[in-house]
Design an enzyme around this catalytic site. Structure first.
Site, short mmCIF file in Angstrom:
data_model
loop_
_atom_site.label_atom_id
_atom_site.label_comp_id
_atom_site.label_asym_id
_atom_site.label_seq_id
_atom_site.Cartn_x
_atom_site.Cartn_y
_atom_site.Cartn_z
CB THR A 229 -2.04 6.25 -1.85
OG1 THR A 229 -2.09 4.83 -1.79
CG2 THR A 229 -3.12 6.82 -0.97
CB THR A 230 0.52 3.34 -5.60
OG1 THR A 230 0.28 2.69 -4.36
CG2 THR A 230 1.87 2.93 -6.11
CG ASP B 24 -1.83 1.14 1.35
OD1 ASP B 24 -1.67 2.06 0.53
OD2 ASP B 24 -2.70 1.16 2.23
CG ASP C 98 -6.86 1.22 0.24
OD1 ASP C 98 -6.91 2.20 1.01
OD2 ASP C 98 -5.81 0.78 -0.24
#
Length: 545
Positions: free
Chosen positions: A93-94, A60, A391
Site C-alpha cells: 500500500t505504501t 502501515d 498483511d
C-alpha cells in the site's frame, strides 16, 4: 458541445486545464510525501489522533491514509489507491502511493513543455506494458508446499513492520492460518482469510503466547451457570432461530374472561418451548449454539438433558464454527437432521482469561476455519500486530494463487527502471521523454529505502545502477544497512502479484489524474467576480463555478 468553444473564446481553457493538472500533481505528491518515510524496515512511525481522542501508532501506509482527512479530490483519489491495493493483494500500500506520486511528479515538466496529456498518457501505457513483461522475466516460480521458502517470503513482508522482532512466530501464524482455510473446490483454490481466519485480540500475557487455534474461539459464556464448561468430543447443533416462545404477530389480540384461560395461555407457551427442546434433545447433542435468544425455560429443559447452550453468537462466528466442526446451521428446529450435527470437534472448553469468559471449540479434525489468538501488553500494540498479520496472511494467500516471486529490496523496480531506460532509446519522437520518465520514477523505491535507513542515496543508487546495467537483476538494497546486496543470498522476495498490482495501479491512476483538465466544485458557488468566466454545465453562456 458549445461550452468549450465559449470557454476558448474567453481565453480561459488552457489556463484552467494547466492549473487543474498542476494542482492534481501537487496534491498527489503531498500525499506521497506523507508516507514516504514509512517504507522499509527502518521506517518511521506515524502517530495519528482520531476524533475520539484515541491514538494510533503505525507505519502501515493504508492505516495512515485511512485516518487522514483531505478535501482535495486528487488527494482523495490517491488515498483510494491504497484501499484498492489493500483489497486486491493486501500489501504494497505504501509502495503504490509513492510510485504514483513520483510518476505524476515526473509528468510535471512535460506539461510545462506543452506536451499534450494524451501523448504523455500513451507513453505511460506503453511503459506499463513493457514493465509488466520485465517483471515477468525476472520473477521465479516457488513451491507453495516448501515450508522454509514460504516462511522466508512472509518474513520479507513483515520485516518492515512493527512485529519484525517476533518475525518467525508471526510468519508461522500467518502460514498456518492460510493453510488451514485453504480449500479446493472443483479444481479451484479458495482461500478466504477475511471470513474464516478471525483474529481475536486479548490484552494481557506475552506476545510469545499468540497462537493459531485448530478451531474457533468466541467471547461467550454458557447461558446457565450449572451447564458443563468442558466437553470432550461434543455433538454440536448450530441454530439460526430463537429457543423461545413464539408470540403471535403484533396485531394479535386475546381477550381473557376467566383466570383459567390465563393459566392455559402460559401452559401453551411452556408446551411450545418444551416441544422445541425435546426435538433438539432427540438428537443427543452436547452443545447447542444459536444466533438468537434462549429463554429461561428452554435453559431448564436443556440443562435437564445435560446439554450446554450458547446464545446470541454472531453470524460470522457461527459460519466459522460450522466450517470447523462439520455442522450445518439450521433455520428451524423442525428441519434438524442427523447429518446437520457437527462431530469433528475434539474439545469444547470455557476458560476465564482476565475477567472475561472465552469459549474454545478446538482439536477439530481437518478444520477449514480457524481463530488466531493474539496476546500482548496493550490494545494499541495488539491492533498494530493485527494490521501486520493481515498483511502477512495476504502475502501467503497471493502466493497460493500465483506461485511466482519477484526480488524485493527495490531490485524489481530498479530492474524495470534500467531496462525501460534502455528501451526508451529505441522509441522515436516526442513519446520518448514521458516513457523515459517512468524509468526514472521507478528509482524512487530503492532511493527511498536508502534514505530511510540513513545511507547516501546518490552513492547507493549509482552502485545499484551499475549492477543492473551488467544484467544482475536480483540486486537490491538491504533496508537495515543501506548497502546493496544480492536478493538471492539475502532472501528477500515478494509475490509477483503484489509488484504487478502496484505498478499497474500507480501508472493507471497517474494517467487518470493527468486526463483531468478542469476541477468544478458542485458544492460551493463562488462570487461572479471572483472566478474566471467558464461555460455553464449544459453548454449555456459563460458563468461562475
Amino acid at each position: 458541445m458549445q461550452a468549450p468553444v465559449v470557454v476558448m473564446n474567453a481565453g480561459g481553457e488552457r489556463q484552467t486545464g494547466r492549473r487543474a493538472q498542476i494542482s492534481n500533481i501537487t496534491a498527489a505528491k503531498t500525499v506521497a510525501d506523507i508516507i514516504r518515510t514509512c517504507l522499509g524496515p527502518k521506517a518511521m512511525l506515524k502517530m495519528l489522533l482520531d476524533p475520539m481522542g484515541g491514538i494510533v501508532l503505525t507505519n502501515d501506509g493504508h492505516a495512515i491514509l485511512r485516518e487522514i482527512e483531505v478535501s482535495h479530490p486528487a488527494a482523495k483519489s490517491m488515498i483510494e489507491l491504497s484501499r484498492t491495493q489493500d483489497e486486491e493483494v493486501g500489501d504494497g500500500t505504501t509502495t503504490v502511493i509513492i510510485l504514483a506520486g513520483e510518476i505524476l511528479a515526473f509528468a510535471y515538466p512535460h506539461i510545462e513543455r506543452n506536451i499534450h496529456p494524451v501523448v504523455i498518457i500513451s507513453a505511460f501505457k506503453q511503459a506499463l506494458a513493457d514493465a509488466l513483461e520485465i517483471i515477468n522475466e525476472i520473477s521465479v516460480p516457488v513451491d507453495v508446499d516448501d515450508e522454509e521458502q514460504m516462511l522466508s517470503l512472509i518474513s520479507s513482508s513483515i520485516g518492515t513492520k512493527f512485529v519484525s522482532r517476533w518475525s518467525p512466530l508471526m510468519c508461522r501464524l500467518a502460514l498456518q492460518a492460510v493453510r488451514t482455510v485453504a480449500i479446493e473446490t472443483n479444481g479451484r483454490r479458495e482461500v478466504d482469510i477475511k471470513r474464516y481466519a478471525r483474529v481475536e485480540k486479548i490484552p494481557g500475557g506475552e506476545i510469545e503466547d499468540c497462537k493459531v487455534l485448530d478451531g474457533v474461539m468466541i467471547n461467550k459464556d454458557v447461558t446457565h451457570p450449572k451447564m458443563r464448561r468442558r466437553i470432550e468430543n461434543p455433538r454440536i447443533i448450530l441454530l439460526d432461530c430463537p429457543l423461545e416462545y413464539k408470540k403471535g404477530e403484533s396485531q394479535t389480540n386475546i381477550e381473557i374472561t376467566k383466570e383459567e384461560d390465563w393459566a392455559r395461555i402460559l401452559e401453551i407457551e411452556e408446551e411450545q418451548v418444551k416441544l422445541l427442546c425435546e426435538t433438539i434433545l432427540s438428537f443427543k447433542p452436547d452443545l447447542v449454539i444459536t444466533e438468537k435468544g434462549v429463554s429461561d425455560l428452554a435453559q431448564h429443559y436443556l440443562l435437564k438433558g445435560n446439554v450446554t447452550a450458547l446464545r446470541r453468537v454472531r453470524k460470522t462466528d457461527n459460519n466459522r464454527i460450522a466450517r470447523a466442526t462439520g455442522a450445518t446451521i439450521v433455520n428451524r428446529v423442525d428441519d434438524l437432521r442427523e447429518t446437520d450435527v457437527g462431530t469433528k470437534c475434539g474439545l469444547f472448553n470455557v476458560e476465564l482469561i482476565g475477567d472475561e469468559y472465552f469459549t474454545f471449540i478446538t482439536e477439530c479434525k481437518e478444520p477449514t476455519a480457524c481463530t488466531i489468538m493474539l496476546r500482548g501488553p496493550s490494545k494499541d500494540i495488539l491492533n498494530e500486530i493485527d494490521r501486520n498479520l493481515q498483511d502477512a496472511m495476504s502475502v501467503a494467500r497471493n502466493v497460493y494463487f500465483e506461485p511466482r516471486l519477484s526480488p524485493g529490496g527495490g531490485a524489481t523496480e530498479m530492474a524495470v527502471s534500467v531496462l525501460l531506460a534502455e528501451k526508451a532509446k529505441s522509441i522515436e519522437g516526442i513519446t520518448q521523454w514521458p516513457y523515459r520518465s517512468v524509468a526514472e520514477a521507478m528509482e524512487v523505491i530503492p532511493r527511498t529505502l536508502a534514505q530511510n535507513c540513513g545511507a547516501n542515496p546518490i552513492k547507493v543508487l549509482a552502485e545499484l545502477r551499475a549492477k543492473h546495467a551488467e544484467g544482475n537483476h536480483t540486486w537490491g538494497i538491504n533496508g537495515d544497512t543501506g548497502k546493496i546486496v544480492d536478493m538471492k543470498e539475502y532472501g528477500v522476495w515478494e509475490p509477483e502479484a503484489i509488484k504487478l498490482q502496484s505498478i499497474k495501479t500507480a501508472i493507471e491512476s497517474a494517467c487518470l489524474l493527468l486526463r483531468v483538465d478542469d476541477i468544478v466544485s458542485g458544492v460551493r458557488k463562488q462570487e461572479s467576480g471572483a472566478a474566471a468566466p467558464q461555460g455553464g454545465p449544459q453548454g449555456g453562456p459563460p458563468g461562475p463555478e
